[in-house]
Write a protein that holds these residues in place. Structure first.
Motif, mmCIF file in Angstrom:
data_model
loop_
_atom_site.group_PDB
_atom_site.id
_atom_site.type_symbol
_atom_site.label_atom_id
_atom_site.label_comp_id
_atom_site.label_asym_id
_atom_site.label_seq_id
_atom_site.Cartn_x
_atom_site.Cartn_y
_atom_site.Cartn_z
ATOM 1 N N ASN A 1 0.861 -1.189 0.000
ATOM 2 C CA ASN A 1 0.000 0.000 0.000
ATOM 3 C C ASN A 1 0.894 1.235 0.000
ATOM 4 O O ASN A 1 1.127 1.874 1.025
ATOM 5 N N GLU B 1 -3.155 4.238 2.052
ATOM 6 C CA GLU B 1 -4.582 4.556 2.026
ATOM 7 C C GLU B 1 -5.340 3.602 2.946
ATOM 8 O O GLU B 1 -5.254 2.385 2.802
ATOM 9 N N VAL B 2 -6.098 4.156 3.875
ATOM 10 C CA VAL B 2 -6.751 3.329 4.890
ATOM 11 C C VAL B 2 -7.801 2.407 4.280
ATOM 12 O O VAL B 2 -8.097 1.336 4.832
ATOM 13 N N GLN B 3 -8.389 2.796 3.157
ATOM 14 C CA GLN B 3 -9.451 2.000 2.541
ATOM 15 C C GLN B 3 -8.921 0.925 1.598
ATOM 16 O O GLN B 3 -9.683 0.148 1.053
ATOM 17 N N LYS B 4 -7.613 0.866 1.426
ATOM 18 C CA LYS B 4 -7.041 -0.023 0.416
ATOM 19 C C LYS B 4 -6.251 -1.153 1.066
ATOM 20 O O LYS B 4 -5.587 -0.964 2.085
#
Length: 229
Positions: A137, A141-144
């Motif tokens: 990552n 990115e926290v959503q990835k």
């Protein structure tokens, strides 16, 4: 009725020809051979019937985002075309490791120790050893999905030493609102540091640039099959 009218998508043979030409041009700029790049045709949402023209056009490597979707089409396609190779390019849940090991030749999305453990267990049970990429990552990115760059060393060591997994290289998906090049540089440097020769990076919008930064596997979908529904 032509292929576009029958499927609602453009003819993948046309897209493949354009992508292959762009790969060749990028390799020329980077002083590489086109054979050094594997085109992974991202076939998410493409039906069995929609994939047949791509196979007929000589495309033999495909990437799927979800285990369940892949299970619905690739066993049949492999009966017809045993030469095809199928990669998992989307996130993998630990409870899907058994199915993933059974189905995929390559998994691009290893990103945590518990997943390494599950994959190793299923490899031992099934006598299979799919090639693996660790997803990094690079944009934090926290959503990835993906391991953070500063945690890569520990995860790679666990894969190699504790679980005896075949790690071929690294994968990344840069943030959509940032240039990809800095992320490609980070991934290439990390791979070089660890003696990994394969880099899965670059999609329809940036695969040519990724090749110039060392990509060995590019994951291209919409440029071949058209926009997703």
């Amino acid at each position: 009725m032509n292929a576009t009218e029958a499927s609602g998508r453009p003819d993948p043979a046309v897209g493949l020809a354009e992508v292959r030409a762009a790969i060749a041009a990028a390799c020329l700029r980077a002083h590489r051979t086109p054979e050094s790049v594997t085109l992974v045709a991202a076939s998410k949402t493409v039906s069995v019937e929609g994939l047949e023209p791509a196979v007929a056009a000589g495309q033999l490597v495909y990437g799927e985002n979800r285990v369940q979707e892949a299970q619905g089409k690739w066993p049949l396609l492999r009966e017809r075309h045993p030469e095809v190779e199928v990669h998992l390019i989307g996130p993998l849940q630990t409870n899907k490791a058994k199915d993933a090991v059974a189905l995929f030749d390559v998994i691009h999305s290893v990103d945590r120790v518990d997943l390494c453990r599950a994959i190793a267990r299923r490899c031992a049970e099934q006598g299979r050893r799919p090639s693996l990429f660790i997803q990094v990552n690079t944009g934090a990115e926290v959503q990835k999905a993906g391991v953070l760059p500063q945690e890569l060393d520990a995860l790679l060591e666990a894969c190699r030493s504790e679980y005896d997994l075949d790690v071929a290289g690294l994968m990344c998906i840069p943030p959509v609102d940032e240039p990809g090049e800095p992320h490609f540089e980070v991934l290439a440097a990390a791979a070089d540091r660890h003696g990994l020769k394969s880099l899965s990076m670059g999609m329809s919008s940036d695969y040519a640039r990724a090749i110039e930064y060392g990509a060995t596997h590019v994951r291209v979908g919409s440029a071949i099959f058209g926009s997703r529904a």
